[in-house]
Design a protein around this motif. Structure first.
Motif, PDB file in Angstrom:
ATOM      1  N   THR A  68       0.832  -1.201   0.000  1.00  0.00           N
ATOM      2  CA  THR A  68       0.000   0.000   0.000  1.00  0.00           C
ATOM      3  C   THR A  68       0.866   1.250   0.000  1.00  0.00           C
ATOM      4  OG1 THR A  68      -0.103  -0.062   2.422  1.00  0.00           O
ATOM      5  CG2 THR A  68      -1.855  -1.184   1.211  1.00  0.00           C
ATOM      6  N   SER A  69       2.003   1.181  -0.661  1.00  0.00           N
ATOM      7  CA  SER A  69       2.970   2.275  -0.632  1.00  0.00           C
ATOM      8  C   SER A  69       2.340   3.584  -1.092  1.00  0.00           C
ATOM      9  CB  SER A  69       4.161   1.956  -1.527  1.00  0.00           C
ATOM     10  OG  SER A  69       5.152   2.936  -1.401  1.00  0.00           O
ATOM     11  N   THR A  70       2.566   4.622  -0.275  1.00  0.00           N
ATOM     12  CA  THR A  70       2.061   5.954  -0.562  1.00  0.00           C
ATOM     13  C   THR A  70       3.165   6.957  -0.252  1.00  0.00           C
ATOM     14  OG1 THR A  70       1.180   6.138   1.687  1.00  0.00           O
ATOM     15  CG2 THR A  70      -0.316   5.333  -0.026  1.00  0.00           C
ATOM     16  N   PRO A  71       3.039   8.198  -0.697  1.00  0.00           N
ATOM     17  CA  PRO A  71       4.077   9.183  -0.406  1.00  0.00           C
ATOM     18  C   PRO A  71       4.249   9.405   1.098  1.00  0.00           C
ATOM     19  CG  PRO A  71       2.663   9.951  -2.182  1.00  0.00           C
ATOM     20  CD  PRO A  71       2.010   8.729  -1.624  1.00  0.00           C
ATOM     21  N   VAL A  72       5.497   9.573   1.511  1.00  0.00           N
ATOM     22  CA  VAL A  72       5.785   9.930   2.899  1.00  0.00           C
ATOM     23  C   VAL A  72       5.311  11.353   3.149  1.00  0.00           C
ATOM     24  CG1 VAL A  72       7.652  10.426   4.550  1.00  0.00           C
ATOM     25  CG2 VAL A  72       7.761   8.370   3.125  1.00  0.00           C
ATOM     26  N   THR A  73       4.593  11.550   4.250  1.00  0.00           N
ATOM     27  CA  THR A  73       4.141  12.882   4.653  1.00  0.00           C
ATOM     28  C   THR A  73       4.691  13.189   6.046  1.00  0.00           C
ATOM     29  OG1 THR A  73       2.117  12.214   5.805  1.00  0.00           O
ATOM     30  CG2 THR A  73       2.007  12.437   3.391  1.00  0.00           C
ATOM     31  N   THR A  74       4.394  14.366   6.537  1.00  0.00           N
ATOM     32  CA  THR A  74       4.855  14.744   7.874  1.00  0.00           C
ATOM     33  C   THR A  74       4.171  13.932   8.958  1.00  0.00           C
ATOM     34  OG1 THR A  74       3.205  16.517   7.966  1.00  0.00           O
ATOM     35  CG2 THR A  74       5.402  17.084   7.151  1.00  0.00           C
ATOM     36  N   ASP A  75       3.056  13.247   8.617  1.00  0.00           N
ATOM     37  CA  ASP A  75       2.340  12.420   9.592  1.00  0.00           C
ATOM     38  C   ASP A  75       2.738  10.954   9.529  1.00  0.00           C
ATOM     39  OD1 ASP A  75       0.797  14.614  10.489  1.00  0.00           O
ATOM     40  OD2 ASP A  75      -0.564  14.377   8.783  1.00  0.00           O
ATOM     41  N   THR A  76       3.636  10.591   8.629  1.00  0.00           N
ATOM     42  CA  THR A  76       4.059   9.196   8.506  1.00  0.00           C
ATOM     43  C   THR A  76       4.902   8.798   9.709  1.00  0.00           C
ATOM     44  OG1 THR A  76       4.099   9.376   6.088  1.00  0.00           O
ATOM     45  CG2 THR A  76       5.288   7.527   7.080  1.00  0.00           C
ATOM     46  N   ALA A  77       4.519   7.708  10.380  1.00  0.00           N
ATOM     47  CA  ALA A  77       5.246   7.218  11.552  1.00  0.00           C
ATOM     48  C   ALA A  77       6.354   6.260  11.130  1.00  0.00           C
ATOM     49  CB  ALA A  77       4.291   6.527  12.513  1.00  0.00           C
TER      50      ALA A  77
END
Length: 464
Positions: A68-77
């Motif tokens: 389910t790879s998605t772009p890394v965001t500032t909320d990514t743990a």
């Protein structure tokens, strides 16, 4: 720094990262962050930069990985790896401040469910301070984690029983005699904090640290990544980009390596510690915050749960981390009032993180002028048993070290002096009308020698 636009500043820095950082000096071998991610096959990177006044800039690059790879965001743990120790230490010091623990009390005063022993079965005298500072001499252990659902309990980790893949935690070196970094110190600390409070560690840290510091995307609970939306969890990767089966590993040794977090949350903690060291925190008092930043072994580089670089003008405090599948760091430059944290979902993230840290070092360390030659003569102590004597004659410096022949130093650029026969560079730095200090750089490692109170024969400067 108050007028700096972090976004523009870091977009520029990330466009020209230095690949060759071991020398500590800029090189022409530069690359953009995206190029370095491709070179080292790092799927995702998250970065946050903040000021003690509360301003934060954060961004993500690349992808989380997995099906389910998605772009890394500032909320990514991400797994915070050994930065967990830094956070756990803050919690332990809050218990000290509240009178629940005492830094210099034997840990057996607090442990009730388990007791530390040496290889002969005896109970050594170990203090809370020694656990925090990695000076208790416990088993040399790095925790690699376990597949989901197969992790042993902390008690099994301490005993080396059940499904545990690490040896029993034992006292193996003379407590207090030296520094040896090992996650086993923080496994004992974790059990001690649980026994002393009667509260599960994850709940204790949420109440003590995570909620008060507003670390809203962080948890020591190993179910946390399973409970989070899949697109907000970075999957770990071995070197070369191979995905970790299941996405990540569980860490029953949560104080040592089990925190899940974001760079923004890690940065919030380091800013809080920096504020505390300045006397501006409502959570931790100044003396205990200063203890975090004070090397616990003379000449060492580790305080209480904190990696320490206290070179004049280049002070930096925080922690690095590496778990299976992840790498990270979180640091504060207190003289510039700036903190930077970065996390990757790859074991090959180290080179990239080293370049990021070097960029931050060059941006946020404060300059200190070279001391005038007239002010540098005297005795300096590299450590108590290693004095260095500097004399000045006709504008030339003579360098004398124990059991070595005195030598004339060769003047180099930017206030540096070179030893004529060794790989040794010497600088004399002075700030804020303080006595100058002597820095020695050998093979890329810088050591600091501070001025000593000198007997008469050394205190008289010879000047031409």
């Amino acid at each position: 720094m108050a007028d700096v636009d972090f976004s523009q500043d870091w977009i520029t820095l990330l466009g020209r990262l230095d690949r060759q950082v071991s020398s500590g000096r800029p090189s022409p071998d530069t690359a953009a962050l995206s190029e370095m991610m491709s070179s080292y096959q790092v799927p995702g990177v998250s970065i946050a930069v903040g000021h003690m006044d509360g301003r934060i800039w954060a961004t993500g690059y690349g992808v989380t990985g997995g099906e389910t790879s998605t772009p890394v965001t500032t909320d990514t743990a991400f797994a915070a790896c050994s930065v967990s120790k830094h956070v756990a230490a803050f919690g332990a010091l809050l218990l000290v401040q509240n009178g629940v623990l005492d830094l210099d009390t034997d840990i057996d005063e607090y442990l009730t469910s388990w007791h530390l022993r040496d290889r002969a079965g005896r109970r050594p005298a170990v203090t809370v301070r020694q656990l925090l500072a990695h000076t208790a001499g416990l088993s040399d252990t790095w925790y690699r984690g376990y597949p989901a659902g197969h992790a042993p309990s902390l008690r099994q980790v301490l005993d080396g029983s059940g499904a545990t893949t690490t040896p029993p935690v034992r006292s193996t070196l003379l407590p207090g005699s030296r520094f040896r970094y090992s996650g086993s110190h923080y496994s004992v600390l974790q059990q001690l904090m649980v026994d002393a409070t009667g509260t599960p560690f994850e709940e204790l840290m949420r109440a003590l640290v995570l909620e008060p510091v507003a670390m809203v995307d962080s948890s020591f609970d190993q179910h946390f990544p399973h409970q989070r939306p899949p697109q907000l969890v970075a999957r770990g990767h071995h070197g070369g980009g191979t995905a970790i089966p299941g996405g990540w590993r569980e860490q029953p040794e949560t104080a040592a390596a089990g925190l899940w977090s974001t760079p923004t949350d890690l940065l919030r903690l380091d800013v809080e510690i920096a504020r505390a060291a300045s006397g501006d925190s409502k959570l931790l008092d100044r003396d205990l915050a200063t203890e975090m930043w004070t090397p616990q072994i003379p000449g060492g580089s580790y305080g209480l749960g904190t990696e320490v670089d206290d070179r004049a003008g280049r002070r930096r405090f925080g922690h690095t981390g590496q778990n299976v599948g992840y790498t990270c760091f979180s640091y504060v430059w207190p003289d510039s009032r700036i903190a930077v944290a970065a996390m990757t979902n790859s074991e090959d993230g180290w080179e990239l993180l080293a370049s990021l840290r070097a960029a931050a070092d060059r941006r946020y360390t404060t300059g200190i002028a070279a001391a005038p030659i007239a002010d540098v003569a005297g005795r300096y102590l590299l450590r108590d048993d290693y004095p260095i004597d500097i004399t000045v004659t006709d504008g030339q410096l003579t360098f004398s070290a124990p059991a070595q022949q005195p030598v004339l130093l060769l003047a180099g650029p930017d206030g540096r002096y070179l030893h004529p026969g060794l790989d040794l560079e010497v600088r004399f730095l002075q700030a804020n009308d303080q006595p100058c200090i002597l820095e020695l750089r050998q093979e890329g490692v810088t050591q600091t020698a501070r001025p000593s109170t000198l007997p008469d024969q050394f205190s008289q400067r010879q000047q031409g």
